[in-house]
Scaffold this motif. Structure first.
Motif, PDB file in Angstrom:
ATOM      1  N   GLY A  97       0.461  -1.299  -0.258  1.00 52.70           N
ATOM      2  CA  GLY A  97       0.171  -0.071  -0.266  1.00 52.70           C
ATOM      3  C   GLY A  97       0.316   1.080   0.429  1.00 52.70           C
ATOM      4  N   ASN A  98       1.445   0.922   0.404  1.00 56.60           N
ATOM      5  CA  ASN A  98       2.801   2.387   0.314  1.00 56.60           C
ATOM      6  C   ASN A  98       3.030   2.191  -0.375  1.00 56.60           C
ATOM      7  N   ARG A  99       3.784   1.978  -2.027  1.00 56.93           N
ATOM      8  CA  ARG A  99       3.843   1.691  -3.138  1.00 56.93           C
ATOM      9  C   ARG A  99       3.855   3.459  -3.990  1.00 56.93           C
ATOM     10  N   HIS A 100       2.937   3.375  -3.435  1.00 56.43           N
ATOM     11  CA  HIS A 100       2.065   4.251  -4.697  1.00 56.43           C
ATOM     12  C   HIS A 100       1.736   5.780  -3.195  1.00 56.43           C
ATOM     13  N   ALA A 101       2.127   5.983  -2.392  1.00 57.25           N
ATOM     14  CA  ALA A 101       1.148   6.263  -1.510  1.00 57.25           C
ATOM     15  C   ALA A 101       1.340   8.262  -1.175  1.00 57.25           C
ATOM     16  N   ASP A 102       0.669   9.149  -1.037  1.00 51.27           N
ATOM     17  CA  ASP A 102       1.134  10.449  -1.258  1.00 51.27           C
ATOM     18  C   ASP A 102       1.688  10.647  -0.277  1.00 51.27           C
ATOM     19  N   LEU A 103       3.815  10.005  -0.431  1.00 49.55           N
ATOM     20  CA  LEU A 103       4.265  11.365   0.762  1.00 49.55           C
ATOM     21  C   LEU A 103       4.036  12.580   1.281  1.00 49.55           C
ATOM     22  N   ASN A 104       4.110  13.093   0.352  1.00 51.64           N
ATOM     23  CA  ASN A 104       3.877  14.872   0.632  1.00 51.64           C
ATOM     24  C   ASN A 104       2.298  14.911   1.957  1.00 51.64           C
ATOM     25  N   GLU A 105       1.020  13.969   1.522  1.00 50.47           N
ATOM     26  CA  GLU A 105       0.312  14.867   2.198  1.00 50.47           C
ATOM     27  C   GLU A 105       0.020  13.309   3.746  1.00 50.47           C
ATOM     28  N   ARG A 106       1.389  12.522   3.977  1.00 53.12           N
ATOM     29  CA  ARG A 106       1.772  11.909   4.847  1.00 53.12           C
ATOM     30  C   ARG A 106       2.568  12.648   5.819  1.00 53.12           C
ATOM     31  N   MET A 107       3.501  13.602   5.216  1.00 53.26           N
ATOM     32  CA  MET A 107       3.662  13.986   6.003  1.00 53.26           C
ATOM     33  C   MET A 107       3.705  15.452   6.648  1.00 53.26           C
ATOM     34  N   ILE A 108       2.297  15.911   5.879  1.00 54.20           N
ATOM     35  CA  ILE A 108       1.659  17.412   6.592  1.00 54.20           C
ATOM     36  C   ILE A 108       0.888  16.338   7.312  1.00 54.20           C
ATOM     37  N   ARG A 109       0.185  15.421   7.077  1.00 55.03           N
ATOM     38  CA  ARG A 109      -1.099  14.864   8.131  1.00 55.03           C
ATOM     39  C   ARG A 109       0.215  14.879   9.617  1.00 55.03           C
ATOM     40  N   PRO A 113       2.774  17.297  12.080  1.00 59.05           N
ATOM     41  CA  PRO A 113       2.878  17.823  14.052  1.00 59.05           C
ATOM     42  C   PRO A 113       3.367  17.398  14.644  1.00 59.05           C
ATOM     43  N   TYR A 114       3.478  16.084  14.108  1.00 61.32           N
ATOM     44  CA  TYR A 114       4.390  15.588  16.019  1.00 61.32           C
ATOM     45  C   TYR A 114       5.350  16.502  16.106  1.00 61.32           C
ATOM     46  N   HIS A 115       6.480  16.384  14.914  1.00 62.46           N
ATOM     47  CA  HIS A 115       7.829  17.333  15.192  1.00 62.46           C
ATOM     48  C   HIS A 115       7.614  18.777  15.498  1.00 62.46           C
ATOM     49  N   HIS A 116       6.566  19.636  15.470  1.00 63.10           N
ATOM     50  CA  HIS A 116       5.783  20.172  15.574  1.00 63.10           C
ATOM     51  C   HIS A 116       5.429  20.917  17.333  1.00 63.10           C
ATOM     52  N   LYS A 117       4.793  19.059  17.862  1.00 65.25           N
ATOM     53  CA  LYS A 117       4.452  19.373  18.739  1.00 65.25           C
ATOM     54  C   LYS A 117       5.940  19.445  19.928  1.00 65.25           C
TER      55      LYS A 117
END
Length: 238
Positions: A97-109, A113-117
């Motif tokens: 499922g990760n082969r065609h996932a949107d990396l940018n979308e998961r980074m933003i989502r 947020p994790y590293h900002h916290k």
């Protein structure tokens, strides 16, 4: 409440516990294409870390930030441009499922947020100290001949100040300690490089062996050992 992280508010002591891989959660709209049973495996989560981190935060009277999703969704302990952010293989298992996932979308989502916290909580501390908590599997399916006999590993990159304090204390507590084992913080240290070493904040990076913290008794044992050692490191360095 954020899906990117869980926060434990144990108190206001200037220690922040960070647990990148504490969750096996996969959001309903993320399809990894794997057998759900693998979400209980080390490829999906650092077994025992959520429970030990929660106990430590309450015993020490400090805060903890834990990753809110499985590292198979996105690996929070990777640099923004690292190839392993979206794993397509892990210890011999394909993650189709990760082969065609949107990396940018998961980074933003999730990742941002994790590293900002984490950064925001550290900014609010006058003299912060970080305790980074991970766990490792005693054996790899893809390399069964590799021996991992240590009870706990201590990882660091350039800043080994807390490691030098903690290692003899961990050994005195009866643990078999790996110095830069079962792998080196020179290679796997992204979150600590970013938030600790990049800002001159002292930290202790720990890797517990998963079969020793897989149940409540083991989790309580490790929390009882680690709390005073983390406090000693903080008091001598922060």
């Amino acid at each position: 409440m954020s899906e990117a992280f869980k926060q434990v508010d144990g108190g206001d002591l200037d220690i922040l516990i960070i647990a990148d891989h504490a969750s096996a959660h996969v959001p309903d709209d993320v399809d990894l294409g794997i057998d759900a049973a693998l979400l209980n495996d080390h490829i999906a989560v650092d077994i025992g870390v959520a429970e030990v981190s929660d106990l430590l935060a309450r015993q020490l009277g400090c805060k903890a930030v834990m990753g809110g999703v499985s590292r198979l969704v996105i690996d929070l302990n990777r640099e923004d441009d690292a190839p392993g952010l979206l794993p397509v293989m892990s210890d011999g298992h394909a993650i189709p499922g990760n082969r065609h996932a949107d990396l940018n979308e998961r980074m933003i989502r999730f990742h941002h947020p994790y590293h900002h916290k984490v950064a925001g909580l550290l900014d609010g501390m006058s003299s912060p100290f970080i305790l980074s908590v991970h766990s490792f599997t005693p054996r790899l399916a893809s390399d069964p001949g590799q021996q991992r006999p240590w009870d706990i590993g201590v990882l660091y990159n350039e800043d080994d100040r807390a490691a030098r304090i903690a290692i003899p204390l961990l050994e005195a507590a009866g643990l078999r300690v790996g110095d830069q084992l079962p792998y080196s913080g020179k290679v796997l240290n992204a979150t600590m490089n970013r938030h600790a070493e990049g800002n001159g904040i002292p930290y202790l990076g720990l890797e517990m062996r998963q079969d020793l913290v897989g149940d409540a008794d083991g989790q309580r044992r490790f929390a009882a050992i680690l709390a005073p050692i983390a406090l000693e490191c903080r008091n001598r360095l922060a």
